[in-house]
Design a protein around this motif. Structure first.
Motif, PDB file in Angstrom:
ATOM      1  N   GLY A  27       0.828  -1.202   0.000  1.00 60.03           N
ATOM      2  CA  GLY A  27       0.000   0.000   0.000  1.00 60.03           C
ATOM      3  C   GLY A  27       0.862   1.250   0.000  1.00 60.03           C
ATOM      4  N   GLN A  73      -7.846   3.466   5.754  1.00 60.62           N
ATOM      5  CA  GLN A  73      -7.189   2.225   6.149  1.00 60.62           C
ATOM      6  C   GLN A  73      -7.605   1.829   7.553  1.00 60.62           C
ATOM      7  OE1 GLN A  73      -3.049   3.035   3.749  1.00 60.62           O
ATOM      8  NE2 GLN A  73      -2.932   2.951   5.933  1.00 60.62           N
ATOM      9  N   TRP A 123      -6.332  -1.287   3.760  1.00 59.30           N
ATOM     10  CA  TRP A 123      -7.021  -0.419   2.815  1.00 59.30           C
ATOM     11  C   TRP A 123      -7.934  -1.210   1.872  1.00 59.30           C
ATOM     12  CZ3 TRP A 123      -6.429   0.654  -2.608  1.00 59.30           C
ATOM     13  CH2 TRP A 123      -7.143   1.794  -3.028  1.00 59.30           C
ATOM     14  N   ASP A 129      -1.143  -3.432   3.190  1.00 58.07           N
ATOM     15  CA  ASP A 129      -1.625  -2.074   2.932  1.00 58.07           C
ATOM     16  C   ASP A 129      -2.336  -1.434   4.122  1.00 58.07           C
ATOM     17  OD1 ASP A 129      -4.031  -3.382   3.030  1.00 58.07           O
ATOM     18  OD2 ASP A 129      -4.654  -2.878   1.013  1.00 58.07           O
TER      19      ASP A 129
END
Length: 82
Positions: free
Chosen positions: A18, A43, A79, A76
């Protein structure tokens, strides 16, 4: 690729990072820098990722993970569920 290379004993692994903060960003002119604040706000872990956060990829390089193939590893901060 995994189907083609699996019979040869080659595992195919994909890492999907991410918003990872890297020092090279500091060398870019301000108008070329990405503004990840919107992504970070969505996120599960609301911060920029650091290079050490993707260190899990060293696990995938281990020969003991040869049965792991055709699976993406998403790093990530949560997310993707957004």
């Amino acid at each position: 690729m995994a189907r083609e290379l699996g019979p040869c004993g080659i595992a195919v692994k994909t890492v999907l990072p991410g918003a990872i903060q890297v020092p090279a960003e500091n060398d870019l002119p301000a108008h070329h820098r990405a503004r990840p604040e919107g992504q970070i706000a969505r996120q599960c872990v609301p911060r920029r990722g650091q290079p050490e956060d993707v260190a899990a990829i060293t696990f995938l390089a281990n020969p003991n993970t040869s049965f792991i193939t055709a699976q993406p590893l998403t790093i990530d901060g949560g997310w993707m569920p957004h």
